[in-house]
Design a protein around this motif. Structure first.
Motif, short mmCIF file in Angstrom:
data_model
loop_
_atom_site.label_atom_id
_atom_site.label_comp_id
_atom_site.label_asym_id
_atom_site.label_seq_id
_atom_site.Cartn_x
_atom_site.Cartn_y
_atom_site.Cartn_z
N PRO A 169 34.44 52.61 31.97
CA PRO A 169 35.46 52.05 31.08
C PRO A 169 34.79 51.43 29.85
CG PRO A 169 35.60 51.12 33.32
CD PRO A 169 34.28 51.81 33.19
N GLY A 170 35.56 51.44 28.74
CA GLY A 170 35.15 50.67 27.56
C GLY A 170 35.72 49.28 27.75
N LYS A 187 41.12 40.03 33.83
CA LYS A 187 40.65 38.64 33.81
C LYS A 187 39.18 38.54 33.36
CE LYS A 187 39.89 38.00 38.83
NZ LYS A 187 40.67 38.90 39.67
N MET A 188 38.42 39.64 33.54
CA MET A 188 37.01 39.64 33.11
C MET A 188 36.87 39.46 31.59
SD MET A 188 34.10 42.56 33.77
CE MET A 188 33.69 42.24 35.45
N LEU A 190 27.47 40.33 48.23
CA LEU A 190 26.14 39.72 48.22
C LEU A 190 25.63 39.40 49.63
CD1 LEU A 190 26.54 37.31 45.16
CD2 LEU A 190 25.56 39.61 45.22
N LYS A 246 24.46 47.94 35.27
CA LYS A 246 25.41 49.07 35.21
C LYS A 246 24.66 50.39 34.95
CE LYS A 246 29.59 47.26 35.81
NZ LYS A 246 30.39 47.59 37.00
N GLY A 305 36.25 45.23 46.17
CA GLY A 305 36.49 44.44 44.95
C GLY A 305 37.98 44.49 44.64
N SER A 334 30.09 51.15 33.68
CA SER A 334 30.57 50.65 32.37
C SER A 334 29.84 51.36 31.24
CB SER A 334 30.30 49.16 32.26
OG SER A 334 30.59 48.70 30.96
N ILE A 357 32.94 52.28 39.74
CA ILE A 357 33.28 51.84 38.37
C ILE A 357 32.05 51.18 37.77
CG2 ILE A 357 34.83 50.53 36.88
CD1 ILE A 357 37.00 50.76 38.96
N1 LIG Z 1 37.36 44.68 31.97
C1 LIG Z 1 36.54 45.44 31.25
O1 LIG Z 1 36.58 45.45 30.00
C2 LIG Z 1 35.55 46.34 31.95
C3 LIG Z 1 34.80 47.21 31.15
C4 LIG Z 1 33.87 48.06 31.77
C5 LIG Z 1 33.71 48.03 33.14
N2 LIG Z 1 34.45 47.15 33.90
C6 LIG Z 1 34.22 47.16 35.34
O2 LIG Z 1 35.46 47.39 36.00
C7 LIG Z 1 35.38 46.84 37.33
C8 LIG Z 1 36.62 45.98 37.57
O3 LIG Z 1 36.57 44.86 36.70
P1 LIG Z 1 37.84 44.09 36.14
O4 LIG Z 1 37.84 44.21 34.67
O5 LIG Z 1 39.07 44.47 36.92
O6 LIG Z 1 37.42 42.58 36.39
P2 LIG Z 1 37.73 41.56 37.53
O7 LIG Z 1 39.21 41.42 37.70
O8 LIG Z 1 36.94 40.35 37.21
O9 LIG Z 1 37.13 42.27 38.85
C9 LIG Z 1 35.84 42.11 39.33
C10 LIG Z 1 35.96 41.95 40.83
O10 LIG Z 1 34.67 41.88 41.41
C11 LIG Z 1 34.76 41.01 42.51
N3 LIG Z 1 33.51 40.41 42.94
C12 LIG Z 1 32.61 39.71 42.19
N4 LIG Z 1 31.62 39.25 42.99
C13 LIG Z 1 31.90 39.67 44.26
C14 LIG Z 1 31.27 39.51 45.52
N5 LIG Z 1 30.15 38.80 45.66
N6 LIG Z 1 31.83 40.11 46.60
C15 LIG Z 1 32.97 40.81 46.50
N7 LIG Z 1 33.64 40.97 45.33
C16 LIG Z 1 33.10 40.41 44.22
C17 LIG Z 1 35.67 39.89 42.01
O11 LIG Z 1 36.19 39.23 43.16
P3 LIG Z 1 36.93 37.81 43.07
O12 LIG Z 1 38.33 38.16 42.63
O13 LIG Z 1 36.84 37.30 44.47
O14 LIG Z 1 36.20 36.98 42.05
C18 LIG Z 1 36.70 40.66 41.21
O15 LIG Z 1 37.85 40.95 41.97
C19 LIG Z 1 34.07 46.07 37.39
O16 LIG Z 1 33.08 46.90 37.98
C20 LIG Z 1 33.73 45.85 35.92
O17 LIG Z 1 32.33 45.67 35.74
C21 LIG Z 1 35.37 46.31 33.33
#
Ligand SMILES: NC(=O)c1ccc[n+]([C@@H]2O[C@H](COP(=O)([O-])OP(=O)(O)OC[C@H]3O[C@@H](n4cnc5c(N)ncnc54)[C@H](OP(=O)(O)O)[C@@H]3O)[C@@H](O)[C@H]2O)c1
Length: 243
Positions: free
Chosen positions: A178-179, A184-185, A61, A152, A8, A135, A133
């Motif tokens: 993480p909170g 970008k999410m 997937l 999660k 990821g 949540s 990671i």
């Molecule tokens: N941001 C928050 O507030 C928050 C809070 C709690 C937990 N988290 C967790 O932190 C982690 C990182 O998230 P982030 O905030 O950095 O968001 P993010 O930038 O959206 O990262 C999510 C990543 O997952 C990848 N992904 C989704 N579907 C996939 C697939 N089929 N195969 C391979 N990769 C795939 C995406 O790839 P693409 O770039 O190709 O789309 C993206 O790079 C995640 O597990 C998220 O659930 C985030």
């Protein structure tokens, strides 16, 4: 020092984690969909750290490709970190099972498929670390995102079991909760500043917790207490609340 595998790797948190590990002397395998999109980032990390960065394609997937994905890593990694996640659209997922399935498979089933393969290898080698990671959303189901939260929750329970299983093999498993994180999410959300971490802060916390062999990391740290309060609300009261 050898390789750390980050899956990821296009995630904002993953990029910050990659920089942190490279700065600290580790080579990197960065796995993502269309990993060539990380070319510029990988070059920048290499120039700054003088470490080797290799890009590999991975679709979480595409379950049937996962064994081949791991087999192709000539030098096996000394640790793996998953930053894969998909928030999805809760309302859409309530009526469209394809969306529900994508949320569950991306946040849970797919990562289990890859982690099972790596865990078996680390167990045989009697070394390694696994960082997932997850949540805080997995700590209690809420109407606004319970499909993501339930995947999660399953992932956190999986990591807990994996930690218990791999303890004897001296393989360390870290669950990251993480909170809010500014990535970008969450780009279209209005997040409270005091409760929101930057990806660099999360990366520092992950690196330190992994190096110290911690089990569960809440980041920012105050989320541990926020979730303690939220988990303590009795169900008869919680079910009528909108939080
Ligand atoms: N941001 C928050 O507030 C928050 C809070 C709690 C937990 N988290 C967790 O932190 C982690 C990182 O998230 P982030 O905030 O950095 O968001 P993010 O930038 O959206 O990262 C999510 C990543 O997952 C990848 N992904 C989704 N579907 C996939 C697939 N089929 N195969 C391979 N990769 C795939 C995406 O790839 P693409 O770039 O190709 O789309 C993206 O790079 C995640 O597990 C998220 O659930 C985030």
């Amino acid at each position: 020092m050898s390789y750390v595998l980050i899956i990821g790797a296009k995630s904002d948190i993953a990029k910050a984690v990659a920089r942190k590990y490279a700065e600290n002397g580790y080579n990197l395998y960065l796995a993502a969909r269309n990993s060539r999109e990380l070319d510029e980032f990988a070059n920048d990390v290499t120039v700054r750290s003088q470490k080797t960065v290799k890009l590999i394609d991975l679709d979480i997937l595409d379950f049937d490709s996962h064994q081949t994905f791991y087999n192709q890593l000539e030098e096996k990694p000394l640790g793996v970190i998953s930053a894969i996640g998909y928030l999805g659209e809760q309302e859409n997922a309530q009526t469209n099972f394809n969306e529900a399935k994508q949320i569950i498979d991306t946040n849970y089933t797919g990562i289990v498929s890859v982690f099972n393969i790596i865990a078996n290898d680390f167990e045989k080698r009697k070394s390694g670390f696994i960082v997932g990671i997850s949540s805080v959303a997995g700590d209690r189901g809420r109407k606004s995102n319970y499909l993501y939260g339930s995947a999660k929750a399953a992932f956190s329970a999986y990591l807990s079991g994996l930690r218990n299983r791999l303890y004897e093999a001296q393989v360390h498993v870290l669950t990251v909760k993480p909170g809010f994180v500014a990535t970008k999410m969450t780009a279209d959300m209005d997040l409270p500043e005091k409760l929101t971490a930057q990806p660099d802060e999360v990366a520092d916390d992950i690196y330190n917790a992994q190096q110290k062999g911690k089990n569960i990391l809440y980041t920012k740290w105050l989320w541990r207490w926020v979730m303690l309060v939220i988990k303590g609300i009795p169900e008869w009261k919680f079910k009528g609340m909108s939080i």
